[in-house]
Structure formats: structure tokens, C-alpha cells
Design an enzyme around this catalytic site. Structure first.
Site, mmCIF file in Angstrom:
data_model
loop_
_atom_site.group_PDB
_atom_site.id
_atom_site.type_symbol
_atom_site.label_atom_id
_atom_site.label_comp_id
_atom_site.label_asym_id
_atom_site.label_seq_id
_atom_site.Cartn_x
_atom_site.Cartn_y
_atom_site.Cartn_z
ATOM 1 N N PHE A 136 12.368 17.240 21.352
ATOM 2 C CA PHE A 136 13.792 17.176 21.707
ATOM 3 C C PHE A 136 14.338 15.846 21.218
ATOM 4 O O PHE A 136 13.804 14.786 21.533
ATOM 5 C CB PHE A 136 13.997 17.301 23.217
ATOM 6 C CG PHE A 136 15.454 17.386 23.598
ATOM 7 C CD1 PHE A 136 16.115 18.610 23.584
ATOM 8 C CD2 PHE A 136 16.157 16.250 23.948
ATOM 9 C CE1 PHE A 136 17.462 18.688 23.909
ATOM 10 C CE2 PHE A 136 17.500 16.320 24.279
ATOM 11 C CZ PHE A 136 18.157 17.534 24.258
ATOM 12 N N ASP A 221 11.151 8.534 18.372
ATOM 13 C CA ASP A 221 12.242 8.768 19.323
ATOM 14 C C ASP A 221 11.771 8.270 20.683
ATOM 15 O O ASP A 221 11.014 8.946 21.374
ATOM 16 C CB ASP A 221 12.568 10.258 19.364
ATOM 17 C CG ASP A 221 13.638 10.605 20.395
ATOM 18 O OD1 ASP A 221 13.924 9.774 21.284
ATOM 19 O OD2 ASP A 221 14.174 11.723 20.328
ATOM 20 N N LYS A 250 19.157 6.104 26.917
ATOM 21 C CA LYS A 250 18.868 6.358 28.326
ATOM 22 C C LYS A 250 18.756 5.065 29.141
ATOM 23 O O LYS A 250 19.758 4.469 29.495
ATOM 24 C CB LYS A 250 17.627 7.235 28.457
ATOM 25 C CG LYS A 250 17.878 8.693 28.110
ATOM 26 C CD LYS A 250 16.692 9.583 28.434
ATOM 27 C CE LYS A 250 16.904 11.048 28.107
ATOM 28 N NZ LYS A 250 17.816 11.756 28.995
#
Length: 401
Positions: A136, A221, A250
Site C-alpha cells: 500500500f 515507503d 503519518k
């Protein structure tokens, strides 16, 4: 106007299906809803609220910067952005930083940079990207195509080409796909949405070696794993593998929207003036809050505390499982933890989430069969203990049928 769940259905695009619970305030690792019901937060806004809710350092940074300067756009730079970039460079492998608003935008920048680097250095034939099934990387069309989950990328017409997917922790599957046409391999150093799956040493080091052999960039990532989540400042630091490009978001802002792409000076030079940009990237408010979050997390006591708290979680979950036998594995690293349901409870992770919510505990899922926890990195041990008690009640209710 009554701001309740019904109003959501009236005014919001129906791509989400949020809980009926509407939180109105939070402090530390606790949240209260409109009816003043208390919840312990084991979800962390999906690994975003690395310091919990309304941490004093973040509140002070926001208030202070809010009285100075809010926005300029990138026709000018600003002091908070420069300070934050310097700290990211000083504490990682990187020489250069690009700021964005989110993890998806950071990954978009990384993918575009990899393609531009390959075009400039190797020519038009080197454009293939290898990513991983169940990965993802965000919800832009490019990043959702690179993420290996068809459920997220199908249904929007033709997808960007030259994107291929290997199997995580299967080095042979990477060998079958990689060639001198590969410009980049893009991966999470611990798969999050895909099931909280840690890489083996052989796999992660093998991917790095394959990239070197084929002159391809390795892109990590670290949107979910970065800024202390695994007990290192960034997860790559515990893997003895250094990427060429790293993305972070985040937890970087502790709840304020911000993302960044980090890379070396040699690679960064290929994003020349005008090749990429972001109106809000490097926003002074975002960077001021992120600097405070980064300073707070990048402390040996906080990072070692993540490891200690992870042990409390895993021990507690194993004790619960000894009573109810609902999990076949507790996995993850640091405070990114997945409880994998047994065959009897396959597909019911959302039931555990809802049952926990009824007991005053906020949790997450990672797919249909894994309960996920991504709490504050500084959650008090007492809140961990109380939260696990509430989670045990939820498990007991489901086990009783």
C-alpha cells in the site's frame, strides 16, 4: 445543527463508512465522544498520532507558529521548513528533502523522481517499477497502481503502465521480474495494510543487491513505519539496508498533515526547477509542528520505550490468547502490531474492532483477518494495561458467541 452520523450521510461523499461514535476531544492516549464516553486509543489515527492527542510540545509549536506565519507557497522558503529539513538530513542517510502534504504525495514524488532519474541517466528504455502484492502506497492513481491491491486500483480505467508486482519475502519472485529495464523497486520495510509482515534479512538484503546489480533505485515507503514506530527513527536503520529514496508522513506531523521524500544529492538533482511541486508542501505551520514531533520522538529514551511497550502489548495479547485461542500469531515490530485471527475467526477482524469499541477501546484492522494496533509511542503503561483489559472483554464477548 446536530453534527451526528446521519449528517455524514447527508453531506459527505459515501467513500467512507465511519463509526457512529464522533470523538470531540482527546488527551494523551484517551479520547472522549459527544456523550463523554471514554476510549483508550490503540489506533493512533492509523499510526499518525505518535505522541497521542494534544501533546504539549505540538500544541505549543502550533500556537507559536500560528501567530507568526501560516503560508507562503514555494515561491519562498521558510524557517520551520529549513530547520525540519536539516534535522531529517542530519539524522538519516539523505542529503535532500522534498516536502508534501501526505504519504501518497510523498510516494508520488518518489515514483516520479525514480522515473526521471532513469530517463536522464539511462534513457527511455528503463521505466519499469517493481512493487509487491498486498503493498500500500497511497490513493493517487500512480501510487494505488503501484500498491499491489487490485481492490483499490480497479474500476478507474487504464492504469499507469510498466508496473509489476512480486511477492513479499519471496526473493525468487523479484528475480523473475527485475532486469536492466527496472528503474526502481518500491517496498515497505514492514508491510502495514498488507498484514503487518516483517521482511526476512535474506529478502531485504537480497532486494538491495538486486537493485545494485541492475542499476535500479530502492525506494522505501516508511509512511507507516517511520518516525519511531518500529523502535528506530526509521525502520531501515534496523535492517542494515539503506534505500536510495525514502518517504515519510503519518507520524512525521504527529497529527498535522505533512509528508516528505528523502534522497541523496545525486538523485535529487534530477527534479530540476519546475519538474514537480506542491502548493502546501513545506507549509510553515506543518513544518513547525513536525519539527516538535521529530524532536520529541528522536530521543533514545522514547525510542527504547517503544521496544519496551511493544513487549507489554505482545505479552498481554498472548495472555488473552491463552484463554480464548482466537489468534494464531502476534506479529509486527515496535508499536505496529498485528494479531492474526485463527481459521475459526477468519474474516472477522472488523467484528473484533467493533466489539473493542463497545468496550471503550479504539483499534484497527489490516485486511479482513488481522486486528492491528498502532498506538502513541509514549502511551503510558497504565493505559496499555487498561486497554488490554478492555480488549479482553471484547474478545471474550466474541468467543462466547
Amino acid at each position: 445543527m446536530l453534527a451526528n452520523r446521519d449528517l455524514f450521510d447527508q453531506v459527505m461523499v459515501p467513500n467512507y463508512s465511519p463509526s457512529a461514535v464522533i470523538p470531540v476531544r482527546g488527551k494523551g492516549s484517551k479520547v472522549w465522544d459527544q456523550d463523554n464516553n471514554e476510549y483508550i486509543d490503540f489506533a493512533g489515527g492509523i499510526a499518525v498520532n505518535c505522541l497521542g492527542h494534544c501533546h504539549p510540545a505540538l500544541v505549543e509549536a502550533l500556537k507559536t507558529q500560528g501567530e507568526k506565519l501560516w503560508h507562503l507557497s514555494n515561491v519562498m522558503t521558510n524557517e520551520p521548513a529549513l530547520r525540519l529539513a536539516k534535522k531529517l538530513v542530519d539524522n538519516t542517510f539523505a542529503d535532500k528533502v522534498y516536502f508534501a502534504n501526505s504519504g501518497a504525495e510523498s510516494n508520488e514524488a518518489a515514483l516520479k523522481l525514480a522515473r526521471r532519474w532513469a530517463l536522464d541517466v539511462h534513457g527511455a528504455g528503463k521505466s519499469e517499477i517493481i512493487a509487491f502484492k498486498q503493498g500500500f502506497h497511497g490513493r493517487t492513481f500512480f501510487t494505488v497502481t503501484v500498491g499491489g491491491q487490485a481492490a483499490y486500483s480497479d474500476g478507474f480505467g487504464p492504469k499507469p503502465g510498466d508496473v509489476f508486482h512480486a511477492e513479499y519475502n519471496n526473493l525468487d519472485s523479484v528475480k523473475e521480474l527485475i532486469s536492466d529495464k527496472t528503474c526502481a523497486v518500491v517496498m515497505e520495510p514492514l508491510q502495514g495494510e498488507g498484514g503487518i509482515i516483517s521482511p526476512t534479512n535474506e529478502f531485504i538484503q537480497g532486494v538491495r543487491e538486486l537493485c545494485d546489480q541492475h542499476n535500479a533505485l530502492l525506494v522505501f515507503d516508511e509512511v507507516q513505519t517511520g518516525v519511531g514506530r518500529t523502535g528506530e527513527l526509521y525502520a531501515y536503520m534496523g535492517l542494515n539496508v539503506t534505500p536510495d529514496i525514502l518517504t515519510t508522513a503519518k507520524a512525521l506531523g504527529g497529527g498535522f498533515p505533512i509528508g516528505a521524500m528523502l534522497t541523496t544529492a545525486d538523485i535529487a538533482q534530477h527534479l530540476k526547477i519546475g519538474t514537480h511541486g506542491s502548493t502546501y508542501g513545506g507549509n510553515p505551520l506543518a513544518c513547525a509542528v513536525a519539527e516538535a514531533a521529530f524532536d520529541t520522538v528522536n530521543d533514545p529514551a522514547v525510542l527504547s520505550g517503544v521496544v519496551a511497550k511493544a513487549t507489554l502489548y505482545k505479552d498481554g495479547l498472548n495472555k488473552i490468547n491463552a484463554k480464548y485461542n482466537v489468534f494464531k500469531e502476534i506479529r509486527g515490530k515496535g508499536l505496529l502490531i498485528g494479531a492474526v485471527l485463527t481459521d475459526e475467526y477468519q474474516g472477522r477482524a472488523k467484528d473484533f474492532l467493533n466489539a473493542a469499541m463497545s468496550e471503550g477501546l479504539m483499534s484497527l484492522v489490516a485486511g479482513a483477518s488481522i486486528v492491528r494496533f498502532a498506538p502513541s509511542l509514549v502511551i503510558p503503561d497504565a493505559d496499555i494495561a487498561e486497554g488490554l483489559l478492555r480488549f479482553e472483554k471484547a474478545v471474550a464477548n466474541i468467543a462466547k458467541g
